[in-house]
Design a protein around this motif. Sequence first.
Motif, PDB file in Angstrom:
ATOM      1  N   ASP A 182       1.071  -1.217  -0.298  1.00 24.13           N
ATOM      2  CA  ASP A 182      -0.223  -0.271   0.144  1.00 24.13           C
ATOM      3  C   ASP A 182       0.692   1.194   0.209  1.00 24.13           C
ATOM      4  OD1 ASP A 182      -2.765  -1.112   0.078  1.00 24.13           O
ATOM      5  OD2 ASP A 182      -3.362  -0.610   1.996  1.00 24.13           O
ATOM      6  N   LYS A 183       2.401   0.792  -0.915  1.00 23.22           N
ATOM      7  CA  LYS A 183       3.561   2.431   0.171  1.00 23.22           C
ATOM      8  C   LYS A 183       3.095   3.311   1.240  1.00 23.22           C
ATOM      9  CE  LYS A 183       3.610   2.969  -5.463  1.00 23.22           C
ATOM     10  NZ  LYS A 183       3.623   1.480  -5.490  1.00 23.22           N
ATOM     11  N   ILE A 184       3.008   2.986   2.214  1.00 19.23           N
ATOM     12  CA  ILE A 184       3.140   3.160   3.259  1.00 19.23           C
ATOM     13  C   ILE A 184       4.686   3.156   3.342  1.00 19.23           C
ATOM     14  CG2 ILE A 184       2.750   3.252   6.070  1.00 19.23           C
ATOM     15  CD1 ILE A 184       0.191   3.621   4.212  1.00 19.23           C
ATOM     16  N   GLY A 185       5.172   4.154   4.050  1.00 15.35           N
ATOM     17  CA  GLY A 185       6.843   3.457   4.085  1.00 15.35           C
ATOM     18  C   GLY A 185       7.042   3.731   5.579  1.00 15.35           C
ATOM     19  N   GLY A 186       8.409   3.179   6.013  1.00 13.01           N
ATOM     20  CA  GLY A 186       9.169   3.837   7.330  1.00 13.01           C
ATOM     21  C   GLY A 186       8.943   5.122   8.129  1.00 13.01           C
ATOM     22  N   HIS A 246      13.422   2.597   8.204  1.00 16.22           N
ATOM     23  CA  HIS A 246      12.191   1.779   9.674  1.00 16.22           C
ATOM     24  C   HIS A 246      11.418   0.959   9.313  1.00 16.22           C
ATOM     25  CE1 HIS A 246      11.933   2.488  14.535  1.00 16.22           C
ATOM     26  NE2 HIS A 246      11.315   1.649  13.660  1.00 16.22           N
ATOM     27  N   PRO A 247      11.530   0.513   8.566  1.00 11.03           N
ATOM     28  CA  PRO A 247       9.247  -0.379   9.163  1.00 11.03           C
ATOM     29  C   PRO A 247       8.592  -0.477   9.700  1.00 11.03           C
ATOM     30  CG  PRO A 247      10.928  -2.174   7.715  1.00 11.03           C
ATOM     31  CD  PRO A 247      12.166  -1.013   8.652  1.00 11.03           C
ATOM     32  N   ILE A 248       7.453   0.120   9.360  1.00  7.34           N
ATOM     33  CA  ILE A 248       6.488  -0.228   9.959  1.00  7.34           C
ATOM     34  C   ILE A 248       6.127  -1.274  10.868  1.00  7.34           C
ATOM     35  CG2 ILE A 248       5.536   2.433   9.899  1.00  7.34           C
ATOM     36  CD1 ILE A 248       2.594   0.923   8.611  1.00  7.34           C
ATOM     37  N   LEU A 249       6.166  -2.527   9.876  1.00  5.67           N
ATOM     38  CA  LEU A 249       5.775  -3.848  10.150  1.00  5.67           C
ATOM     39  C   LEU A 249       7.450  -4.647   9.178  1.00  5.67           C
ATOM     40  CD1 LEU A 249       2.019  -4.878   9.667  1.00  5.67           C
ATOM     41  CD2 LEU A 249       3.341  -4.298  11.770  1.00  5.67           C
ATOM     42  N   ALA A 250       8.026  -5.257  10.486  1.00  7.91           N
ATOM     43  CA  ALA A 250       9.437  -5.684   9.597  1.00  7.91           C
ATOM     44  C   ALA A 250       9.561  -6.903   8.599  1.00  7.91           C
ATOM     45  CB  ALA A 250       9.883  -6.909  10.869  1.00  7.91           C
ATOM     46  N   VAL A 251      10.397  -5.987   6.972  1.00 16.19           N
ATOM     47  CA  VAL A 251      10.395  -6.812   6.120  1.00 16.19           C
ATOM     48  C   VAL A 251      11.294  -7.092   6.042  1.00 16.19           C
ATOM     49  CG1 VAL A 251      10.001  -6.887   3.360  1.00 16.19           C
ATOM     50  CG2 VAL A 251       8.788  -4.318   5.152  1.00 16.19           C
ATOM     51  N   GLY A 252      11.525  -8.626   6.378  1.00 22.32           N
ATOM     52  CA  GLY A 252      12.410  -9.446   5.731  1.00 22.32           C
ATOM     53  C   GLY A 252      13.571 -10.107   7.109  1.00 22.32           C
ATOM     54  N   LYS A 253      13.952  -9.370   8.124  1.00 19.51           N
ATOM     55  CA  LYS A 253      14.476  -9.020   9.571  1.00 19.51           C
ATOM     56  C   LYS A 253      13.497  -8.887  10.364  1.00 19.51           C
ATOM     57  CE  LYS A 253      19.393  -8.908   8.633  1.00 19.51           C
ATOM     58  NZ  LYS A 253      20.558  -8.413   8.603  1.00 19.51           N
TER      59      LYS A 253
END
Length: 793
Positions: free
Chosen positions: A81-85, A105-112
Amino acid sequence: MGSNDFASLPYIGDSVLRKEDERFLTGAGQYTDDIDLSNLAQAVFLRSPHAHANIRSIDTTAAKAAPGVLAVFTGEDVAADKIGGLPCGWLITSTNGEPMKEPAHPILAVGKARHVGDQVAMVIAKTAEQAKNAAELIEVDYEPLAAVADVRDAQKEGAPAVHDEAPDNHCFKWVIGDKDAVDAAFEQAAHVTQLDLINNRLIPNAMEPRAAIGCYSRASDEYTLYVANQNPHVERLLLTAFVMGLPEHKVRVIAPDVGGGFGSKIYLYAEDVCVTWAAKKLNRNIKWTAERTESFVSDAHGRDHVTHAELAMDKDGKFLAFRVHTDANLGAYLSTFSSAVPTILYATLLAGQYTTPQVYVEVDSWFTNTVPVDAYRGAGRPEATYLLERIVTRAGWEMGLSQDEIRRRNFITEFPYQTPVALQYDTGDYNQCLDKAMELGEVAGFEDRRKATEAKGWLRGIGYSSYIEACGLAPSNIAGALGARAGLFECGEVRVHPTGSVTVFTGSHSHGQGHETTFAQVVAARLGIPVENVDIVHGDTGRVPFGMGTYGSRSISVGGAAIMRAIDKVEAKAKKIAAHLLEASDADIEFANGEFSVKGTDKKIPFAEIALTAYVPHNYPLETLEPGLNETAFYDPTNFTFPAGTYICEVEVSPLTGEVKIDRFTAVDDFGTIINPMIVEGQVHGGLVQGIGQALLENCVYDRETAQLLTGSFMDYAMPRADDFPEFRIGHVCTPCTTNPLGTKGCGEAGAIGSPPAVINAVLDALAPLGVKDLDMPASPHRVWEVIQNARA
Ligand code: MCN
């Protein structure tokens, strides 16, 4: 109006009882979790149990099928949804020419996942219980990675890298002062005192945990976010412009009653974004309220510095130069204001109250697999004071000078004073604070008390701390010159109603400091009306024009000044109305005690009548004056305010068990003009408790190998309690601030800034006969016992 005239007005200096207390004490407060909305669903966050791990996959199938579950979202859904960090490093840029590393700083972790507590998925269900049960059904395939928690380990060759973008974990370097001049001064020194210390990491524990409710109206395509936050306009700006890509006017942020923040609620957190975003997706109001243990791993932490410092002196103990290197632990991500804390708010304070001609400070900051570190009551200034007042005390001991003498020989006595590290102090009287503290603390009787303590087999020590802080954040010009990306003004709107009562809309936020009372005192004093006729509105972007919020003890000095400026405009317009009604020229109208009068005559008219005339213009010069009496002003301070004081602590220490008891604590502060002494005393008490808490009890401990949080609940993280303290002895000195119209200096952080070194200096003084020379905070019985055993060995 000058600040001296202001200080003599009615209500200024009165301990008016807090207007807000009736609702708080009778359970009528409206905190975020109390907001009662229909169509409500509950969010729960699944958090990483690992300090550092690759996330190979997340299987949400079972969770989505669980009873009551409405949705389960992961980082991929958010990114789609193109929500930034989260915004990082808003306030400072590196000074070594290299850009500061700003990994996402993703708002929900991506990959790590990068710290224990990193948010990995959000579950939304009809009830919180259902959401919690479903979260347990999410299967995350983690590949655990080596982790690093300690700032000293993070910089070692081969240390695990928290971010690919910063393979050596280094985020930024910040330098201030003239290195060559400092090095040259050290060449001339008769004596150099050295100190290595750790400023321990703290976990903020506001009484009300963080909470947020995201709402969305399909009818207006507008969002509302209720959130326990200290600066709603900044929260909205970051949320819209930096993260969600929405126009600001489509989002209203309401920070209702907030039960303490202490800096930990000034940021936009991931959970705030998630509930706002999900509200539209599900067409539901989505609430999240943190549980206490969750707060330990998701609220930004404070402090966490490792420092080496050297103080050069001449043969008389006069300071020649101060050289400092600090490593600051930033945690796993660069939190919004974290880069300003060990830099602008720390390094620039290292001249302290002293005439040290040369100061040079280097700060290196590092990523680790720990919760992000950011502002916590004092933010940078407690770290500066702790360092400076520990080394000054040690210098006194090494030079054979008493604790007051080493300070007196170096105190600044003439103002304004330009320090070598950017700041210009406008006023102060450091000798008077020290004298008053020694008198109130009955220092003359210390040796007798020491003998009495020794007679019962304990040890007694006395410790001093003469602190200074920069409050009233932040003059745009100075902040900009120091590398900040934004200055921090404040806004106030004064709406005079036709009956002469007043509603004030302020961009400051009160989350315990009593603004509804003290701001009302300022307005009532200035307009000459009863304090009951003034209401203060804050914490709502839908009602307040704009604001930069509350932190850095800025509210009365910057927010209050903005209100004063709006009142100046109200007065100017009211004078025109009065001149018309009294058939005089504007220049002949005077305003005092709530009345407008014609100079040299007995013709006068009360404020309320002017207000009525402004709104009921039957006899009104409509061709030259608009109706209404409603003014807004923005105020950008020209300088910080510089509260300062001396704290003296006396402790008793058991040489057998290492137990430390505070026997007396004296705090003398200079807050300039004081609006409400009772509220100020409460602020000092609260700050002292937090500062002494750090010195004796509070400590956030991570396992150095695994980066697991070992102090993840109140079972292991010791919060201070009333019976840990004696009755505080409080005194004041007043040198009004010259750069704001109220003459005030901030008081909200002083106690937390000045007290830790006073306590540790006192403990070290007590332990000196046993040969103990050093001690890090907290001085817990175990640690004190340990240093005693080491000294004996
Ligand atoms: N005041 C006064 N006279 C002065 C200075 C201040 O009467 N010379 C009053 C003010 O009007 C305000 C109070 O004392 O009611 C604190 O004012 P100020 O020093 O301007 O600080 P802020 O209002 O900006 O509060 C922020 C400050 C900070 S930075 C932290 S952290 C902190 C603190 O205040 N967090 C708190 N005190 C707190 N108190 C409570 N209960 N909860 C928090 O989260």
